[in-house]
Design a protein around this motif. Structure first.
Motif: not given
Length: 703
Positions: A24, A91, A93, A100-102, A121
């Motif tokens: 990340t 994180e 939003e 969520h990490v793709q 994300w």
């Protein structure tokens, strides 16, 4: 998201501090996927030479107990296990939807000390720039999102979660109410942890975990862990950083690493090995303790918790070859600073005069190995230290260095002649000591210890001669060398140098007399046969250390160096190419690779040092009496260049281009003395003398 098989976190360091950065661009709790070791590193913050307090080690180090069936003494030395001090993550939003990490892409640029990460994300895409400041205990993370997001930064002291060998190390922890920060006590050291988000609009704490939130597209995230190890505790690391701003901090970081890398240059015509080479040079500086000067295997828990071994020789040699003279001299400073500990170890554990450093050391020169108490009987490490001490002089021709190290060489010689060498009816021999395989079994006349003792005593005699300090101990050393060489001759069994007098098999002790101890010339027919036998032992696969079927990249690099010395550039390059399964995506190297291709760790400094020397030797081979250039270039290396490598006190630069049948070499003498050298370039050999400040340029036609 499934991580690539060659994924491992990125290592960032400044000598004191060591941080692993995840996919990340910040820290992540995941362990890398490709490992047989059950505790591959999570992203934590470590500090060199800062260990778990002894009374908090219960259950923390079970995997470092020896895997031997033999009984070992129960009382031991203290464990010195690096303490995980903290972590930070984030994180994302967007409009109430958690990201969520793709997917991600990531590049580490060693010459800038910077990690560049692009993260998908799902709800937004982030461009993340991450760097660890070289002059302070500060991690800086810059985020740029493609749309407005709510960013939540988290940070905490200690471990991600308590389990097995990962427990919070602190004796005391005191949280501040007015800012996201805490004081800690770790054994003798007092520390301070703080996190900040420049754009934070609110913050709080859940248990030991701080959180900070802000909205926008651009953010700057700071994380600092300071202590009083090297000076007064600094509580203003982050406030000062925020006043300076991330651009200034990043410019200073880039300038620091660019200046370090400017010492030399190597254009390797293979992108994978080029990446590993550049990461290796970064790692050497990033792990060298600025206070002690010591060169550890690494500053992670799996890389032996910042301890020092004989492995430092390989890093030190690679540094000197690449013209990092100041770093090399700092490494020698470690032995000067810990001389008293070496005197004490010789006296108390061996009832001997002179100097003997313990097997595995902290940066204060103290033993670091728990119940492995049999390892005090392993002495080849001290022979390797003598090699380090003298090679600082050999590469630089700095007489001041020779004056400094001479008392250390003399102390080592005194110890070895008293406690290691014995005269028997057969002549001079090495008494039974613990061997290179580290088992609690003593072996007589082991190859690496025998050759190392010869090397140590020869170096002492050479230093005494150059300084005009011959005495009775010098004469005794010369006499012992002559006898020990006859004993070494007996280890050759007609096919190879066997491991020891009692062990008729191949292992690192078979290669050690040729390299790294360099007491048998590589062109000696016995050396040629030994190298061939070792290569045959691992035909078609990654070379190991002889005692197992697993691959050991550092052992493979040793063998490749010897193959290059013997003029077999193609064989050396093949041996090195077989190491590639040990490489991680960002240029790390494992210590071992099992039969399923899995690693036990990454950023193993010994392998990095040995590989750099092997790569150098494909171009330039240095011996005590000569320099050879262009003899072992692999055929696939069509063109390349190097600049400012060290050898025999000279600075060497050059380039080759097979398409133009061109090889050029430049020799420069930066010293104050005339340097004679026997030089072989391609098939042409000549005797040269290079005057102080002189530059000589040689051009040849090559095929």
């Amino acid at each position: 998201m499934q991580l690539p098989r060659d994924y491992y976190h990125v290592f960032l360091g400044n000598g004191h501090d060591a941080v692993l950065i995840g996919y990340t661009g910040a820290m992540v709790p995941d362990r890398p996927p490709n490992g047989w070791h059950p505790y591959l590193d999570r992203c934590q913050w470590y500090k060199s030479d800062r260990y778990y307090p002894e009374d908090r080690l219960m259950g923390v180090v079970p995997l470092r107990y020896p895997p031997f069936g033999e009984a070992l003494p129960k009382p031991g030395k203290p464990w010195a296990e690096l303490a995980p001090l903290g972590y930070t993550a984030y994180e994302v939003e967007v409009e109430g939807q958690i990201g969520h990490v793709q997917g991600f892409s990531q590049v580490f640029v060693p010459e800038e000390g910077t990690v560049f990460t692009t993260v998908d994300w799902g709800v937004a895409r982030a461009e993340v720039t991450t760097f660890l400041c070289p002059d302070r205990p500060l991690l800086v993370i810059r985020y740029r999102f493609n749309r407005p997001v709510r960013l939540r930064v988290r940070a905490a002291p200690g471990v991600w979660r308590e389990e097995d060998h990962e427990t919070d190390p602190f004796d005391a922890l005191t949280f501040l109410e007015e800012r996201p920060a805490a004081f800690y006590q770790l054994g003798p050291y007092r520390g301070f942890i703080e996190v900040a988000l420049a754009e934070a609009q609110r913050w709080g704490r859940d248990g030991k975990v701080w959180w900070l939130e802000g909205e926008g597209t651009i953010f700057t995230h700071y994380f600092a862990i300071a202590d009083d190890y090297a000076g007064p505790l600094d509580l203003e690391v982050i406030p000062r950083a925020m006043a300076e701003g991330p651009e200034v901090l990043h410019a200073r970081t880039r300038a620091f690493w660019q200046a370090y890398f400017a010492a030399s240059r190597f254009e390797i015509p293979d992108p994978v090995f080029d990446r590993v080479y550049r990461t290796s040079r970064y790692l050497f500086k990033a792990t060298q303790n600025p206070v002690s000067g010591g060169l550890p295997v690494g500053n992670l828990r799996l890389t032996w918790s910042s301890h020092l071994f004989w492995d430092a020789y390989f890093i030190h040699r690679a540094l000197l070859e690449a013209n990092h003279v100041a770093e090399g001299e700092a490494a020698i400073g470690f032995f000067l600073r810990t001389r008293e500990a070496a005197e004490r170890h010789a006296r108390e554990d061996f009832d001997a005069p002179g100097l003997k450093w313990d097997w595995e050391l902290t940066h204060r020169g103290e033993p670091a190995y728990g119940i492995w108490v049999h390892q005090k009987e392993q002495v080849h490490n001290n022979a390797a230290y003598a090699n380090m001490l003298f090679q600082q002089y050999a590469f630089t021709r700095d007489r001041r260095v020779l004056e400094q190290i001479f008392p250390l060489l003399e102390g080592l010689a005194r110890f070895f002649l008293h406690a290691v060498v014995e005269e028997t009816p057969r002549g001079f021999e090495i008494r039974p000591v613990v061997g290179v395989d580290e088992r609690p079994v003593r072996v007589r006349n082991e190859g690496i210890t025998l050759a190392g003792t010869i090397r140590l005593l020869e170096r002492y005699v050479q230093a005494a001669s150059r300084l005009g300090r011959e005495n009775g101990l010098v004469q005794q050393s010369a006499r012992a060398v002559a006898g020990l060489r006859h004993t070494l001759d007996r280890l050759y069994n007609g096919r190879y140098f066997q491991a020891s007098e009692e062990e008729d098999h191949l292992n690192i002790s078979s290669l050690a007399p040729i390299y790294p101890m360099e007491v048998i010339p590589p062109e000696d027919p016995r050396a040629i046969q030994t190298v061939r036998a070792y290569r045959k032992r691992y035909a078609g696969r990654m070379v190991g250390h002889g005692n197992s079927e697993w691959g050991f990249p550092w052992a493979a690099a040793l063998l490749a160096t010897l193959q290059a010395w013997q003029g077999d550039g193609e064989g050396a390059w093949q041996t090195l190419r077989e190491i590639r399964p040990a490489f991680s995506a960002h240029g790390g190297i494992a210590e071992t690779v099992d039969d399923e291709g899995r690693w036990n760790m990454q950023y193993f400094g010994t392998a990095h040092g040995a590989l750099c020397t092997a790569l150098h030797h494909l171009v330039v081979q240095t011996r005590e009496d000569r320099i050879r250039i262009g003899v072992s270039l692999p055929a696939s290396w069509e063109r390349g260049a190097w600049e400012n490598w060290r050898a025999h006190g000279l600075l060497l630069s050059g380039e080759w281009d097979r398409r133009r049948n061109h090889l050029e070499v430049i020799l420069r003498n930066p010293t104050a003395e005339i340097i004679p050298v026997r030089l072989q370039i391609g098939l042409t050999e000549r005797e040269l003398s290079v005057a102080p400040g002189e530059v000589q340029r040689i051009q040849l036609t090559i095929s």
